[in-house]
Design an enzyme around this catalytic site. Structure first.
Site, short mmCIF file in Angstrom:
data_model
loop_
_atom_site.label_atom_id
_atom_site.label_comp_id
_atom_site.label_asym_id
_atom_site.label_seq_id
_atom_site.Cartn_x
_atom_site.Cartn_y
_atom_site.Cartn_z
N TYR A 149 -15.95 14.41 -29.47
CA TYR A 149 -15.50 15.11 -28.26
C TYR A 149 -16.62 16.00 -27.69
O TYR A 149 -16.88 16.01 -26.48
CB TYR A 149 -14.25 15.95 -28.58
CG TYR A 149 -13.82 16.80 -27.42
CD1 TYR A 149 -13.05 16.27 -26.39
CD2 TYR A 149 -14.20 18.15 -27.33
CE1 TYR A 149 -12.68 17.06 -25.30
CE2 TYR A 149 -13.83 18.93 -26.26
CZ TYR A 149 -13.07 18.39 -25.24
OH TYR A 149 -12.71 19.16 -24.17
N SER A 187 -16.01 17.69 -18.46
CA SER A 187 -14.76 16.91 -18.44
C SER A 187 -14.75 15.72 -17.48
O SER A 187 -13.82 14.92 -17.53
CB SER A 187 -13.58 17.82 -18.12
OG SER A 187 -13.29 18.62 -19.23
N LYS A 205 -14.36 12.60 -19.23
CA LYS A 205 -13.06 12.19 -19.79
C LYS A 205 -12.47 10.98 -19.04
O LYS A 205 -11.64 10.26 -19.57
CB LYS A 205 -12.08 13.38 -19.77
CG LYS A 205 -12.51 14.46 -20.76
CD LYS A 205 -11.69 15.73 -20.64
CE LYS A 205 -12.21 16.75 -21.65
NZ LYS A 205 -11.63 18.09 -21.46
N VAL A 259 -16.39 21.74 -16.40
CA VAL A 259 -16.79 23.15 -16.39
C VAL A 259 -18.31 23.35 -16.21
O VAL A 259 -18.76 24.48 -16.12
CB VAL A 259 -16.30 23.93 -17.63
CG1 VAL A 259 -14.80 24.10 -17.62
CG2 VAL A 259 -16.81 23.33 -18.92
N TYR A 301 -6.49 20.10 -13.51
CA TYR A 301 -5.64 20.96 -14.33
C TYR A 301 -4.58 21.62 -13.47
O TYR A 301 -3.92 20.94 -12.68
CB TYR A 301 -6.51 21.99 -15.10
CG TYR A 301 -7.72 21.32 -15.67
CD1 TYR A 301 -7.60 20.35 -16.66
CD2 TYR A 301 -8.99 21.57 -15.16
CE1 TYR A 301 -8.71 19.69 -17.15
CE2 TYR A 301 -10.10 20.92 -15.65
CZ TYR A 301 -9.95 19.98 -16.64
OH TYR A 301 -11.04 19.31 -17.10
N1 GLN Z 1 -16.20 20.91 -23.05
C1 GLN Z 1 -15.25 21.66 -22.30
C2 GLN Z 1 -14.19 22.25 -23.21
O1 GLN Z 1 -13.73 21.57 -24.09
C3 GLN Z 1 -14.64 20.76 -21.29
C4 GLN Z 1 -13.67 21.46 -20.37
C5 GLN Z 1 -13.83 21.09 -18.92
O2 GLN Z 1 -14.85 20.59 -18.46
N2 GLN Z 1 -12.81 21.40 -18.16
O3 GLN Z 1 -13.82 23.37 -23.08
#
Ligand code: GLN
Length: 304
Positions: A188, A63, A66, A258, A240
């Site tokens: 994505y 993420s 993002k 993650v 988050y």
């Molecule tokens: N690819 C992960 C997902 O969609 C990204 C989530 C993350 O890094 N917090 O679950």
């Protein structure tokens, strides 16, 4: 500021902690990562670079990417994107569905999965070759040009990506996904599969500490006002349901993934990237969070 000394002392303060947490084993490929990896790298606007531990090893940035898809979409489309995605912390987990129904398919922010899916949809509409153009945009920003997609990780996540599929189709039902949801999901999963090292990331994100301007090429990657806003969303939404804790304990805008990576920045000064794969219950790197808390405590500087 003697960053080398501060990083070493911050590292010492976390190295003997129990390596708590779990790997992101819901993505099968991420369950295979060595949980003892630990790396950190700092890059400053003045040109100082220092790494410690596994800082040169590539990992799945997940993420953290993002922020880059948001930067590209925001730079190209401007303020219109805020009619499709909000800028409020969600107070929920990164993959939560619960608010979308009440919010008519408008995700709370671009860093939860729902919001990142909408940003992917925007990029697919805007760009001829979104995957290639995003990678070009990213590698144009950094000096090392090492960032790459991992087809293996993307395929692994896609094979079990039911939650993200649900999010994307649900948002589509409200009309906030314009393109084919499968195409959006493909993009994505590729976005999340990007790989880079702590060194790559600390250099890459320097433009956001520098009012949107690349320190390597002098190019304005995003307008200064947009860099300010992207940093503010990192501050309020980058972790988050742990964004408040991160602001409280670390005091810098940042973003986690993650894969166990975190980037954090002090505007007009530095970007620091840290990687430790085990995640706490909020999905953020357990040791990475502890390290950054020690780092800003010892350096006695934060945005506050
Ligand atoms: N690819 C992960 C997902 O969609 C990204 C989530 C993350 O890094 N917090 O679950």
């Amino acid at each position: 500021m003697d960053f080398e000394d501060i990083i070493k002392r911050a590292y010492q303060s976390v190295e003997n902690l129990e390596n708590k947490g779990q790997l992101a084993s819901y993505i099968p490929e991420l369950a295979r990562v060595d949980p003892t990896k630990f790396g950190v790298h700092i890059s400053t606007l003045k040109g100082y670079h220092y790494g410690f531990g596994d800082f040169a090893e590539k990992f799945s940035i997940q993420s953290i990417a993002k922020v880059l898809s948001l930067a590209l979409a925001y730079e190209r489309l401007g303020g219109e994107i805020w009619s499709r995605v909000g800028v409020e912390p969600s107070g929920t987990g990164y993959n939560s569905l619960v608010q979308l129904e009440n919010d008519n398919g408008i995700p709370r922010n671009p860093f939860i999965n729902a919001g990142a899916l909408v940003i992917c949809d925007i990029l697919i509409t805007l760009l001829d070759n979104p995957k290639e153009e995003l990678l070009g945009y990213i590698n144009n920003v950094c000096s090392l040009k090492n960032i790459q997609y991992s087809p293996k990780i993307a395929a692994s996540e896609k094979s079990v990506g039911y939650r993200n599929m649900s999010l994307c189709y649900f948002i589509k039902s409200f009309g906030n996904i314009e393109n084919d949801p499968d195409e959006v999901l493909d993009f994505y999963f590729d976005l999340c599969s990007l790989e880079g090292s702590c060194q790559d990331l600390s250099e890459l994100f320097l433009f956001l500490a520098n009012g949107g301007k690349s320190v390597f090429t002098g190019e304005q990657i995003v307008a200064t006002i947009k860099a300010k806003r992207i940093n503010s969303i990192m501050q309020t939404c980058g972790f988050y349901d742990e964004s408040g804790q991160f602001a409280f304990k670390v005091g810098l805008p940042g973003k986690s993934g993650v894969g166990g990576g975190i980037i954090a920045l002090l505007p007009q000064d530095y970007v620091i990237a840290v990687w430790s794969p085990k995640l706490n219950e909020k999905g953020n790197s357990y040791k990475g969070m502890k390290f950054l808390e020690a780092f800003t405590t010892l350096s006695e500087v934060s945005i506050f």
